[in-house]
Design a protein around this motif. Sequence first.
Motif, PDB file in Angstrom:
ATOM      1  N   ARG A  53       0.839  -1.210   0.000  1.00 17.96           N
ATOM      2  CA  ARG A  53       0.000   0.000   0.000  1.00 17.96           C
ATOM      3  C   ARG A  53       0.870   1.255   0.000  1.00 17.96           C
ATOM      4  NH1 ARG A  53      -3.087   3.458   4.078  1.00 17.96           N
ATOM      5  NH2 ARG A  53      -1.769   2.582   5.698  1.00 17.96           N
ATOM      6  N   GLY A  54       1.897   1.263   0.853  1.00 11.74           N
ATOM      7  CA  GLY A  54       2.800   2.412   0.903  1.00 11.74           C
ATOM      8  C   GLY A  54       3.534   2.620  -0.406  1.00 11.74           C
ATOM      9  N   ALA A  55       3.939   1.507  -1.048  1.00 10.35           N
ATOM     10  CA  ALA A  55       4.680   1.614  -2.313  1.00 10.35           C
ATOM     11  C   ALA A  55       3.800   2.178  -3.418  1.00 10.35           C
ATOM     12  CB  ALA A  55       5.215   0.245  -2.712  1.00 10.35           C
ATOM     13  N   VAL A  56       2.556   1.726  -3.518  1.00  6.18           N
ATOM     14  CA  VAL A  56       1.641   2.238  -4.546  1.00  6.18           C
ATOM     15  C   VAL A  56       1.416   3.735  -4.357  1.00  6.18           C
ATOM     16  CG1 VAL A  56      -0.737   2.175  -5.395  1.00  6.18           C
ATOM     17  CG2 VAL A  56       0.495   0.039  -4.978  1.00  6.18           C
ATOM     18  N   ASP A  57       1.156   4.141  -3.117  1.00  4.19           N
ATOM     19  CA  ASP A  57       0.898   5.558  -2.867  1.00  4.19           C
ATOM     20  C   ASP A  57       2.151   6.398  -3.092  1.00  4.19           C
ATOM     21  OD1 ASP A  57      -1.743   5.074  -2.300  1.00  4.19           O
ATOM     22  OD2 ASP A  57      -1.426   4.894  -0.142  1.00  4.19           O
ATOM     23  N   MET A  58       3.325   5.851  -2.799  1.00  2.32           N
ATOM     24  CA  MET A  58       4.570   6.572  -3.037  1.00  2.32           C
ATOM     25  C   MET A  58       4.799   6.785  -4.532  1.00  2.32           C
ATOM     26  SD  MET A  58       8.472   5.541  -1.962  1.00  2.32           S
ATOM     27  CE  MET A  58       7.988   5.332  -0.256  1.00  2.32           C
ATOM     28  N   LEU A  59       4.504   5.766  -5.324  1.00  5.19           N
ATOM     29  CA  LEU A  59       4.679   5.880  -6.769  1.00  5.19           C
ATOM     30  C   LEU A  59       3.677   6.861  -7.366  1.00  5.19           C
ATOM     31  CD1 LEU A  59       5.398   2.147  -7.667  1.00  5.19           C
ATOM     32  CD2 LEU A  59       7.019   4.049  -7.657  1.00  5.19           C
ATOM     33  N   ARG A  60       2.472   6.888  -6.822  1.00  6.40           N
ATOM     34  CA  ARG A  60       1.501   7.901  -7.257  1.00  6.40           C
ATOM     35  C   ARG A  60       2.046   9.301  -6.972  1.00  6.40           C
ATOM     36  NH1 ARG A  60      -3.449   4.720  -4.708  1.00  6.40           N
ATOM     37  NH2 ARG A  60      -4.431   3.841  -6.560  1.00  6.40           N
ATOM     38  N   TRP A  61       2.549   9.484  -5.764  1.00  5.93           N
ATOM     39  CA  TRP A  61       3.084  10.778  -5.365  1.00  5.93           C
ATOM     40  C   TRP A  61       4.263  11.178  -6.251  1.00  5.93           C
ATOM     41  CZ3 TRP A  61       7.996  11.898  -3.419  1.00  5.93           C
ATOM     42  CH2 TRP A  61       8.161  13.194  -2.895  1.00  5.93           C
TER      43      TRP A  61
END
Length: 259
Positions: A53-61
């Motif tokens: 979850r953190g990785a997906v949101d980081m890549l979005r950011w």
Amino acid sequence: MGGTAFSYGVIYTGLTTSWYTGERTSLHWFNDLPEWQQLDKYGHFWGSFQESRGAVDMLRWAGLSEKKAIWYGAFVGFVVQSPIEILDGFDPAYGASATDLAANFLGSAGLLAQQLAWHDVRIMPKWSFHLTSYAKQRPNVLGRTVPERWLKDYNGQTYWLCTDVGAFLKPGNRWPRWLQPAIGYGGHDMVYNDDGTNAAAGLRPYRQFYLSVDVDLRRIPTRSVLLKRVFYTLSIFHLPAPALEYNPRNGFGFHGLYY
């Protein structure tokens, strides 16, 4: 992402040179599925899900497209956690666990499925912990310090699934998005990893099932960037709340505030 990869490499190298310092053997497997009432598997699932979850949101950011952010980030949890099983597999005191790998995979896959379906997390796995007296009986395994007991004492761990009900209702509904029903799972009376050894010590491990509510901090309105980040981080934990418990030893019970 480069800094994250570097940090992971440092941690992985540290494990190989400090934690796994004894005798090494050929890669072998060990079936630990019957142990600890499977709470360790829930831990693998929870950890892999939250890392992904953190990785997906980081890549979005970072500006990646939605499709790339989801597919590149979704299995970061599996990639991060699974090499530990390889290290275990070369240690004569442990052994690689296929069920741990499966739990890692399912955690990442659970995140991927929700992102593909809703581009959001509507069913969130969470974790809570309370200190128990069992750690004192076997501190070398269940932990001596409080941080060690968080990680090792399965008697104090509870794993939850919390559902964003409002996301499934029609637009304009009055359900508060921050209020979510939660079901939980735990275990008790475990000092040793297997039921037979526990029984020989006069212990009878049993499972616990909970029905509670949770506050999704991500849904609390705030303009503060700092608070948003704090709420995002804390959203991996189930907050103390009233809970109904059922277990096969004592039946139903109610906790005015369950941690």
